[in-house]
Motif scaffolding. Structure first.
Motif, mmCIF file in Angstrom:
data_model
loop_
_atom_site.group_PDB
_atom_site.id
_atom_site.type_symbol
_atom_site.label_atom_id
_atom_site.label_comp_id
_atom_site.label_asym_id
_atom_site.label_seq_id
_atom_site.Cartn_x
_atom_site.Cartn_y
_atom_site.Cartn_z
ATOM 1 N N ALA A 43 0.829 -1.210 0.000
ATOM 2 C CA ALA A 43 0.000 0.000 0.000
ATOM 3 C C ALA A 43 0.862 1.258 0.000
ATOM 4 C CB ALA A 43 -0.921 -0.009 1.221
ATOM 5 N N PHE A 44 1.884 1.277 0.841
ATOM 6 C CA PHE A 44 2.753 2.456 0.906
ATOM 7 C C PHE A 44 3.592 2.606 -0.363
ATOM 8 C CE2 PHE A 44 2.148 2.293 5.614
ATOM 9 C CZ PHE A 44 1.701 3.584 5.770
ATOM 10 N N GLN A 45 4.025 1.488 -0.924
ATOM 11 C CA GLN A 45 4.812 1.571 -2.157
ATOM 12 C C GLN A 45 3.969 2.070 -3.323
ATOM 13 O OE1 GLN A 45 6.917 -2.110 -2.870
ATOM 14 N NE2 GLN A 45 7.790 -2.108 -0.821
ATOM 15 N N ASN A 46 2.714 1.632 -3.372
ATOM 16 C CA ASN A 46 1.814 2.131 -4.421
ATOM 17 C C ASN A 46 1.568 3.625 -4.250
ATOM 18 O OD1 ASN A 46 1.574 -0.360 -5.608
ATOM 19 N ND2 ASN A 46 -0.339 -0.887 -4.585
ATOM 20 N N GLN A 47 1.421 4.024 -2.980
ATOM 21 C CA GLN A 47 1.236 5.448 -2.702
ATOM 22 C C GLN A 47 2.468 6.241 -3.126
ATOM 23 O OE1 GLN A 47 1.696 7.146 1.309
ATOM 24 N NE2 GLN A 47 -0.463 7.663 1.188
ATOM 25 N N SER A 48 3.646 5.680 -2.816
ATOM 26 C CA SER A 48 4.903 6.331 -3.175
ATOM 27 C C SER A 48 5.028 6.470 -4.683
ATOM 28 C CB SER A 48 6.074 5.515 -2.620
ATOM 29 O OG SER A 48 7.299 6.033 -3.060
ATOM 30 N N ALA A 49 4.736 5.373 -5.400
ATOM 31 C CA ALA A 49 4.822 5.408 -6.861
ATOM 32 C C ALA A 49 3.846 6.426 -7.436
ATOM 33 C CB ALA A 49 4.530 4.012 -7.420
ATOM 34 N N LYS A 50 2.648 6.508 -6.821
ATOM 35 C CA LYS A 50 1.629 7.457 -7.284
ATOM 36 C C LYS A 50 2.087 8.896 -7.070
ATOM 37 C CE LYS A 50 -3.223 8.736 -6.518
ATOM 38 N NZ LYS A 50 -4.433 8.477 -5.693
ATOM 39 N N ALA A 253 11.188 7.296 -6.053
ATOM 40 C CA ALA A 253 10.174 6.290 -5.731
ATOM 41 C C ALA A 253 10.824 4.987 -5.284
ATOM 42 C CB ALA A 253 9.270 6.046 -6.938
ATOM 43 N N SER A 254 11.913 4.608 -5.971
ATOM 44 C CA SER A 254 12.626 3.375 -5.615
ATOM 45 C C SER A 254 13.260 3.480 -4.232
ATOM 46 C CB SER A 254 13.702 3.093 -6.675
ATOM 47 O OG SER A 254 14.460 1.962 -6.316
ATOM 48 N N ASP A 255 13.870 4.645 -3.949
ATOM 49 C CA ASP A 255 14.497 4.852 -2.636
ATOM 50 C C ASP A 255 13.454 4.815 -1.523
ATOM 51 O OD1 ASP A 255 16.896 5.077 -3.874
ATOM 52 O OD2 ASP A 255 17.071 7.258 -3.680
ATOM 53 N N GLN A 256 12.310 5.458 -1.779
ATOM 54 C CA GLN A 256 11.265 5.479 -0.763
ATOM 55 C C GLN A 256 10.697 4.076 -0.538
ATOM 56 O OE1 GLN A 256 7.220 7.677 -0.948
ATOM 57 N NE2 GLN A 256 8.629 9.116 0.040
ATOM 58 N N ALA A 258 12.366 1.333 -0.876
ATOM 59 C CA ALA A 258 13.382 0.606 -0.103
ATOM 60 C C ALA A 258 13.336 1.003 1.367
ATOM 61 C CB ALA A 258 14.768 0.890 -0.682
ATOM 62 N N GLN A 259 13.114 2.291 1.632
ATOM 63 C CA GLN A 259 13.003 2.763 3.020
ATOM 64 C C GLN A 259 11.789 2.157 3.708
ATOM 65 O OE1 GLN A 259 12.938 7.035 2.809
ATOM 66 N NE2 GLN A 259 15.065 7.200 2.123
ATOM 67 N N ILE A 260 10.675 2.072 2.972
ATOM 68 C CA ILE A 260 9.461 1.467 3.532
ATOM 69 C C ILE A 260 9.721 0.004 3.874
ATOM 70 C CG2 ILE A 260 7.103 0.735 2.957
ATOM 71 C CD1 ILE A 260 6.943 3.329 1.226
ATOM 72 N N LYS A 261 10.378 -0.685 2.955
ATOM 73 C CA LYS A 261 10.677 -2.105 3.176
ATOM 74 C C LYS A 261 11.566 -2.285 4.400
ATOM 75 C CE LYS A 261 12.467 -6.217 0.855
ATOM 76 N NZ LYS A 261 13.095 -6.768 -0.368
ATOM 77 N N THR A 262 12.575 -1.423 4.518
ATOM 78 C CA THR A 262 13.491 -1.512 5.655
ATOM 79 C C THR A 262 12.772 -1.230 6.964
ATOM 80 O OG1 THR A 262 15.333 -0.798 4.249
ATOM 81 C CG2 THR A 262 15.643 -0.618 6.629
ATOM 82 N N SER A 263 11.922 -0.206 6.968
ATOM 83 C CA SER A 263 11.212 0.158 8.199
ATOM 84 C C SER A 263 10.235 -0.932 8.627
ATOM 85 C CB SER A 263 10.471 1.484 8.022
ATOM 86 O OG SER A 263 9.486 1.361 7.016
ATOM 87 N N LEU A 264 9.660 -1.660 7.658
ATOM 88 C CA LEU A 264 8.729 -2.733 7.993
ATOM 89 C C LEU A 264 9.444 -4.016 8.407
ATOM 90 C CD1 LEU A 264 6.018 -2.311 5.208
ATOM 91 C CD2 LEU A 264 5.775 -1.805 7.633
#
Length: 847
Positions: A43-50, A253-256, A258-264
């Motif tokens: 969900a957050f990655q889709n939001q980031s890409a959007k 978008a890619s960096d964000q 990756a940050q989301i993935k790391t934080s989760l």
């Protein structure tokens, strides 16, 4: 043999129910965690890409002017309007949007801050040629266009009950100010989704509040159709100041993502760790169940051997039963896990965090992990019982209801358990002696010690339970005597049941002892060091404006005020943190134990140094030290005093007057206030009023301060208790399962007891007391081991926590033991009722 295994499972559905529940709960935890984090991440990655969909290049700047770095004074506060104009003229660029941001808190109708503080943000409304800002969709009104106007995100406007045209009180780092609401908008901003708020100002107003007129901290560059993002990036980079960097929208978008993935990942690992604990506890329940089933089916298995089944086939039959049970439990657990993931997402919404919309993500990894873990754990737990079943000789099995462990097997088991327990204990003690470097050693030692104790529990059960048997007999008569004998009749069964509770209580006790000890150390540190009646801070751990300090100094009833203002110095070429304080007042608000010299020298332009810092550098009172200030000006400062280190001040003290000469914008994280008459509702209100009833400023008394520091520990403990509850529930199921199956296999015995005069009430009491004895036995082992581990871990952190001293919370430990006894009583309700209802004649005839 597979058909035989399947029929056996169907024939023993009730007896295998607890095993199914244990595996089901563990699998639900694992699958729920994976589905939840996958869904959240997606969900957050889709939001980031959007959010970066139409971004060709993004620019971010960093203000280094106050960092103390060499040459930092030449740094600009951001990207200038002149640079923005140059970028707008580049080939392929269609628009450039500049942003500035900082803290902005909105007051609700009661004057309280809306949002969680750290995610309360202010930014600028940046309309394009069409008068709209593409980042925000307005549902009411429009964006602000001049000073005195703001727009609010929809959630904040709803919470504050604000409508367009109404006045809204907004606090930034300066005094609170009233603005007119011009519009309400929706946004995908992550801070807002995290439960914060977003205030939009006119661009010129935002620049003045957060940066400098004519400068932006971030830029968003859009490109014409067909234009190359990388080519625009290459053109933009040479135009930027040294403290700004640029990336393409795809890179951002890619960096964000990756940050989301790391934080989760950290959340994922924590939840999976507790799932592993729950499954580890479940192993004992499963093993116990299959051990008892094998013992109860001795004749059946012997018949299979007698008609030609080999040992390998018998073993496979038991393992096939385990595989079927594991698969069924995994399927149910996986469905429950999906429900758990949906529930966790809903809970996040209830706590104020808004998760972006998105479909539930059920990945192959989650499915594979759920079924793999469930089946493999069940097979692993059933392996030893299957091995024992295969070893039953046909003739001996026909003549014996229970396989008796050989002396050799018991000696080997106890020898291995003793060696592991000693090795683990040695590792724990060695880790404790090594200090902060010994935590890994303690972890390894704890694992070995726990395994060793679990192996030894059957051996320990006899002497430990023997101590309480006389008491049971005296207090409860024949029911107590029989309960004590039953608890040690099958030490392996008692040990396996008690082990599950012991593991849970080890973790709970260890966390509790550590939490209480650290909490009391922090509490003592607070009460011993703080003389002030109040501490004044800014929301989101921000800094207070100089006007707030001035207002506090003028507040009625104030007898002493001192900020703890952050400052930096370079002494003899080495960077040092300093606290700028108010001379004379600082001793009235903070307990400073002077070692040598006089703190009065602060008012004369000198400095005071913490005793350990002075010793390590060879400084003494009267020394003059060469200093470079944060504005790069050089000078000399005299050491006027040394004092005992305190956690509330930096190792170097200077006056606010001295700092002001070199710090144009002081950073004040907190202000300490002493008032005539001490803390009271009237005095607190006087401070709140003096600050203009600013919703972003918090006024805390000493109890609030203690709660602030100790509250985090209690919150963490409560979270841990909640997560460990799964393991404790499985342990309770283990007690229920053991007693139920024990009653089943002792039908003849119970029928005989009823026949010779033991009434139903005493039969129930016997089963209940047996459960309580086993539960308390496991609890005592867990409390002892948990306290030992807490002591060892405490030795590795005591150097980091002033005043650390181990505290054993006897009240909580007593509560744990009472709860363990209550668990035994509750777990025995169904088995005791079943035992009391047995028809004595039928029970006597039952084989």
């Amino acid at each position: 043999m597979f058909r035989t295994a399947l029929r056996t499972v169907l024939a023993h559905k009730a007896r295998l129910l607890m095993t199914v529940l244990a595996v089901m709960l563990g699998v639900a935890f694992v699958s729920g965690t994976l589905v939840f984090t996958d869904t959240l991440g997606n969900a957050f990655q889709n939001q980031s890409a959007k959010s970066y969909k139409d971004v060709a290049v993004g620019v971010t700047s960093y203000d280094h002017r106050d960092s103390g770095e060499a040459g930092a004074e030449k740094s600009t506060p951001g990207v200038s309007q002149e640079t923005v104009g140059k970028i707008e003229g580049l080939d392929g660029v269609t628009s450039v949007t500049g942003r500035v941001s900082g803290f902005a808190g909105v007051a609700d109708p009661d004057g309280k801050l809306i949002g969680n503080g750290w995610a309360n943000t202010g930014s600028n409304f940046a309309p394009g040629k069409d008068g709209k800002d593409a980042s925000y969709a307005f549902t009411e009104g429009s964006g602000p266009t001049k000073d005195g106007e703001i727009a609010l995100d929809k959630a904040t406007a709803t919470k504050g009950k604000y409508t367009v045209g109404e006045p809204v009180r907004v606090a930034t780092n300066g005094p609170v100010k009233e603005y007119t609401l011009t519009g309400v908008f929706t946004t995908d901003d992550g801070e807002v989704n995290a439960g914060g708020s977003l205030v939009l100002f006119d661009t010129a107003v935002a620049q003045k509040l957060y940066l400098e007129p004519g400068f932006y901290s971030d830029l968003t560059i859009t490109a014409a159709a067909g234009a190359s993002d990388s080519r625009i990036l290459d053109q933009v980079k040479p135009l930027l100041p040294e403290n700004a960097e640029a990336q393409t929208g795809k890179q951002l978008a890619s960096d964000q993502a990756a940050q989301i993935k790391t934080s989760l990942e950290s959340l994922n690992q924590m939840l999976l760790a507790f799932a592993a604990i729950a499954l580890f506890v479940g192993v004992f329940l499963i093993s116990n169940t299959f051990t008892m089933l094998v013992a109860q089916r001795t004749k059946e298995l012997a018949l299979l051997r007698a008609v030609g089944a080999t040992r390998r086939q018998v073993k496979r039959s038991v393992l096939a039963e385990a595989a079927v049970v594991g698969a069924i439990a995994s399927a149910i657990g996986f469905v429950l896990g999906i429900g758990l993931a949906v529930a966790l997402r809903s809970v996040m919404g209830m706590t104020g965090a808004r998760v972006p919309a998105g479909a539930l993500v059920i990945s192959p990894t989650a499915v594979g992990a759920a079924f793999g873990v469930g089946v493999l754990i069940t097979l692993f737990a059933a392996w030893l019982p299957a091995r024992r079943a295969a070893k039953i000789p046909p003739v001996a099995a026909m003549n014996s209801v229970h396989g008796v462990a050989t002396t050799k097997s018991l000696v080997v088991r106890n020898s291995i358990g003793g060696a592991l327990a000693l090795l683990g204990s040695a590792g724990i003690v060695a880790g404790a002696a090594a200090g902060s470097e010994g935590r890994m050693l303690i972890g390894a030692g704890a694992f070995l010690a726990m395994v060793g104790i679990i192996v030894l529990i059957p051996l320990l059960s006899r002497p430990v339970i023997a101590l309480v048997r006389p008491l049971l007999h005296r207090v409860f008569g024949v029911s107590g005597k029989l309960a004590g004998l039953n608890a040690v009749r099958n030490p392996r069964r008692t040990g396996a049941t008690a082990s599950a509770l012991a593991i849970g209580l080890t973790l709970v006790t260890g966390l509790t002892v550590l939490g209480v000890t650290i909490g009391q150390a922090v509490d003592k540190m607070t009460t011993d060091n703080i003389k002030a009646d109040y501490m004044v801070t800014m929301a989101a751990a921000g800094d207070l404006d100089q006007t707030a300090l001035t207002a506090l100094e003028k507040a009625p009833g104030v007898s002493a005020v001192s900020p703890q203002q952050s400052a930096t110095l370079e002494i003899k070429g080495e960077f040092r943190y300093a606290s700028a304080v108010t001379p004379g007042d600082i001793e009235k608000v903070i307990n400073i134990a002077s070692v040598s010299g006089s703190m009065d020298t602060l008012a004369q332009g000198g400095i005071a140094v913490a005793e350990d810092t002075a010793k390590s550098n060879g400084w003494k009172v009267g020394d003059t030290l060469p200093v470079t200030f944060s504005d790069k000006k050089k000078g000399e400062l005299k050491v006027g005093a040394t004092y005992k280190k305190t956690e509330f001040l930096s190792p170097v003290l200077m006056s606010t007057e001295l700092a002001a000469a070199h710090e144009p914008k002081p950073y004040i994280p907190e202000v300490w206030v002493k008032m005539d008459g001490g803390a009271s509702a009237a005095n607190e209100q006087a401070l709140v009023d003096s600050l203009g009833k600013n919703p972003a400023i918090t006024v805390m008394d000493q109890q609030d301060i203690r709660n602030e520091f100790g509250g985090m520990i209690n919150t963490l403990l409560n979270i841990m208790y909640g997560l460990l509850a799964m393991a404790l529930i499985i342990a309770i199921l283990g007690v229920v399962n053991t007693l139920a199956m024990s009653v089943f296999e002792r039908q003849q015995e119970i029928g005989m007891l009823r026949a010779i005069g033991l009434d139903r009430r005493k039969v129930k009491r016997m089963i209940r007391l047996e459960a309580v004895v086993i539960s308390l036995f496991g609890a005592v082992i867990g409390v002892g081991l948990g306290s030992f581990l807490a002591w060892a871990i405490g030795q590795t952190i005591k150097g980091e926590i002033p005043g650390y001293a181990l505290v054993i919370p006897w009240d909580r430990i007593g509560l744990f033991l009472v709860l363990a006894g209550l668990v035994g009583v509750l777990a025995a309700l169904w088995p005791a009722r079943s035992a009391a209802k047995l028809n004595m004649l039928t029970a006597i005839k039952t084989e």
